[in-house]
Design an enzyme around this catalytic site. Structure first.
Site, short mmCIF file in Angstrom:
data_model
loop_
_atom_site.label_atom_id
_atom_site.label_comp_id
_atom_site.label_asym_id
_atom_site.label_seq_id
_atom_site.Cartn_x
_atom_site.Cartn_y
_atom_site.Cartn_z
N ALA A 1 41.51 49.20 35.50
CA ALA A 1 40.38 48.62 34.76
C ALA A 1 39.62 47.70 35.71
O ALA A 1 40.16 47.24 36.71
CB ALA A 1 40.88 47.83 33.56
N VAL B 1 46.38 42.62 34.30
CA VAL B 1 46.58 43.67 35.31
C VAL B 1 47.76 43.32 36.22
O VAL B 1 48.10 42.15 36.40
CB VAL B 1 45.31 43.86 36.20
CG1 VAL B 1 44.26 44.65 35.48
CG2 VAL B 1 44.77 42.53 36.69
N ARG C 1 29.99 32.13 28.66
CA ARG C 1 30.97 31.13 29.10
C ARG C 1 30.36 29.75 29.11
O ARG C 1 29.19 29.59 29.50
CB ARG C 1 31.49 31.45 30.51
CG ARG C 1 32.40 32.66 30.48
CD ARG C 1 33.08 32.92 31.78
NE ARG C 1 33.56 34.31 31.77
CZ ARG C 1 34.07 34.94 32.79
NH1 ARG C 1 34.20 34.32 33.93
NH2 ARG C 1 34.48 36.18 32.68
N GLN D 1 28.30 42.02 31.84
CA GLN D 1 29.38 42.64 32.62
C GLN D 1 29.42 44.14 32.34
O GLN D 1 28.90 44.62 31.32
CB GLN D 1 30.73 42.06 32.21
CG GLN D 1 31.00 40.68 32.79
CD GLN D 1 32.42 40.23 32.59
OE1 GLN D 1 33.11 40.69 31.68
NE2 GLN D 1 32.88 39.30 33.41
N HIS E 1 34.29 37.91 28.25
CA HIS E 1 34.22 39.04 29.17
C HIS E 1 34.17 40.32 28.32
O HIS E 1 34.31 40.26 27.10
CB HIS E 1 35.41 39.06 30.15
CG HIS E 1 36.76 38.90 29.51
ND1 HIS E 1 37.94 38.93 30.22
CD2 HIS E 1 37.15 38.74 28.20
CE1 HIS E 1 38.96 38.76 29.39
NE2 HIS E 1 38.50 38.65 28.18
N TRP F 1 38.89 30.55 30.90
CA TRP F 1 37.70 31.29 30.46
C TRP F 1 36.70 30.43 29.72
O TRP F 1 36.09 30.88 28.79
CB TRP F 1 38.09 32.47 29.57
CG TRP F 1 39.12 33.35 30.18
CD1 TRP F 1 40.44 33.31 29.94
CD2 TRP F 1 38.90 34.39 31.12
NE1 TRP F 1 41.07 34.26 30.68
CE2 TRP F 1 40.15 34.95 31.42
CE3 TRP F 1 37.77 34.91 31.76
CZ2 TRP F 1 40.32 35.99 32.31
CZ3 TRP F 1 37.93 35.95 32.64
CH2 TRP F 1 39.19 36.48 32.90
#
Ligand code: YSA
Length: 354
Positions: free
Chosen positions: A317, A263, A206, A220, A180, A163
């Site tokens: 999500a 996830v 970023r 986002q 994010h 990231w």
């Protein structure tokens, strides 16, 4: 008649003639005031002449005094008449100069317009509101705890390096510009009992090289739904419906397996590239598809971390790029235009959205 009266009479007649001649050419209020001072004022010529009467003999004085007073009255009357005329001409000139032409076209004010990102956030809010999602906002300066730890990315996890993080301070506690909008998943779940259905629009940062589809600051849209019996089919349904509402029924959507530590399973959500029609270009890196975002079923470890029971609750999500969605909707071929401050781009976007 003595020499003295003759001299007085001549001087008086000369003064009268000069005064009347000067009055005839005085044509503005300043010239009139100067004339009055010069001839009739306390230090004026006529007053000076009247003072000189004392030099005449007692026999000559009454006649000379009468003559001087007659000239004084004549000049005073002539001044009053001329003054009125000059004042009215000057007033008219002033009114003409100040006149407003109400038939002239007005000056159009320069109107601003909402930034395309602001407009897209509002549009997304409406689309998701109809699907039962509430909009919430979170901090752009985050702790490593929310940005990483609670998302199943511990400090020794290799994914933490992926990231390209902008670090604000790291001596006592790791503070970062959020990479994010996903930290708002944990913040929301910590504060709310299921069922949860929220979207989170906002900036992300970023440390990343810029190109046609990458900026170091971008926006986002996070989405989170947690309840009993939520499945991957719900996620696909919601994102497909979003693509339909946003881009119309003709746009193709693609879900592919992907990996995100928070996830399981994870997917990458893409639409066919609107710039090249799917044929391949520099925006979609010749693939014909542009990734809108990552998504997946919330990892049981993330649910447990915020105190939810993963045996009872499941959730999905997603995190979508807002600039990328605008690019696909309006055919914008460079993400750098959004923060480029080019009025021509902003005006074009306002026209397209109108
Ligand atoms: C994944 C799973 C979830 O359950 C929830 C969210 C996510 C998404 C994850 N947090 C994430 O940020 N994934 S991502 O790095 O692939 O970025 C998601 C989207 O943000 C990208 O598909 C892209 O549309 C946009 N994006 C990312 N970096 C960008 C960018 N847009 C412009 N410039 C950049 N540098």
């Amino acid at each position: 008649m003595t020499n003295a009266t003759t001299t007085f009479d001549t001087t008086l007649a000369d003064l009268r003639d000069r005064a009347l001649a000067a009055l005839a050419v005085a044509d503005d209020p300043e010239a009139m005031a100067a004339w009055e001072r010069a001839y009739l004022g306390a230090k004026g010529e006529l007053t000076g002449l009247l003072r000189g009467l004392g030099a005449l003999s007692a026999a000559e004085r009454p006649g000379a005094g009468r003559a001087a007073n007659a000239v004084k009255q004549e000049l005073t009357a002539a001044f009053a008449a001329r003054n009125e005329a000059v004042a009215s001409v000057s007033l008219e000139a002033q009114l003409a100069a100040d006149a407003i032409d109400v038939t002239l076209p007005g000056r159009a004010p320069i109107l601003g317009a909402e930034h395309p990102v602001t407009r897209m956030v509002a549009e997304l809010g409406e689309i998701f509101a109809l699907m039962g999602f509430q909009t919430v906002y979170g901090p752009e300066v985050e702790t490593g705890h929310y940005n990483f730890d609670l998302l199943n990315i511990p400090s020794d996890h290799p994914a933490r390096d992926v990231w390209d993080t902008m670090i604000v301070q790291s001596e006592r506690e790791e503070i970062v510009l959020r990479t994010h909008t996903s930290p708002m998943q944990a913040r929301t779940m910590e504060q709310t009992e299921p069922p949860v259905r929220v979207i989170v629009p906002g900036r992300a940062y970023r440390y990343e090289a810029q190109d046609a589809s990458h900026e170091w600051m971008f926006h986002q849209l996070e989405g989170l739904a947690v309840d009993e019996r939520i499945t991957l089919a719900d996620l696909k349904g919601v994102l497909t419906e979003l693509a339909r509402q946003l881009f119309g029924p003709q746009r193709k959507v693609r879900f592919r397996c992907d990996f995100f530590p928070f996830v399981e399973p994870g997917v990458d959500f893409a639409v066919d590239c609107a710039i090249c029609g799917g044929g391949g270009c520099r925006v979609c890196k010749q693939t014909g598809w542009l990734e809108m975002g990552g998504a997946g079923m919330v990892h049981p470890r993330v649910l447990r971390g915020v105190g939810y029971d993963p045996d009872r609750y499941t959730g999905f999500a997603f995190g979508l790029g807002i600039e990328r969605m605008i690019m696909m909707k309006y055919g914008v071929d460079d993400v750098r235009a959004f923060a480029g401050n080019d009025l021509r781009f902003l005006r074009r976007m306002a026209r397209l959205a109108a």
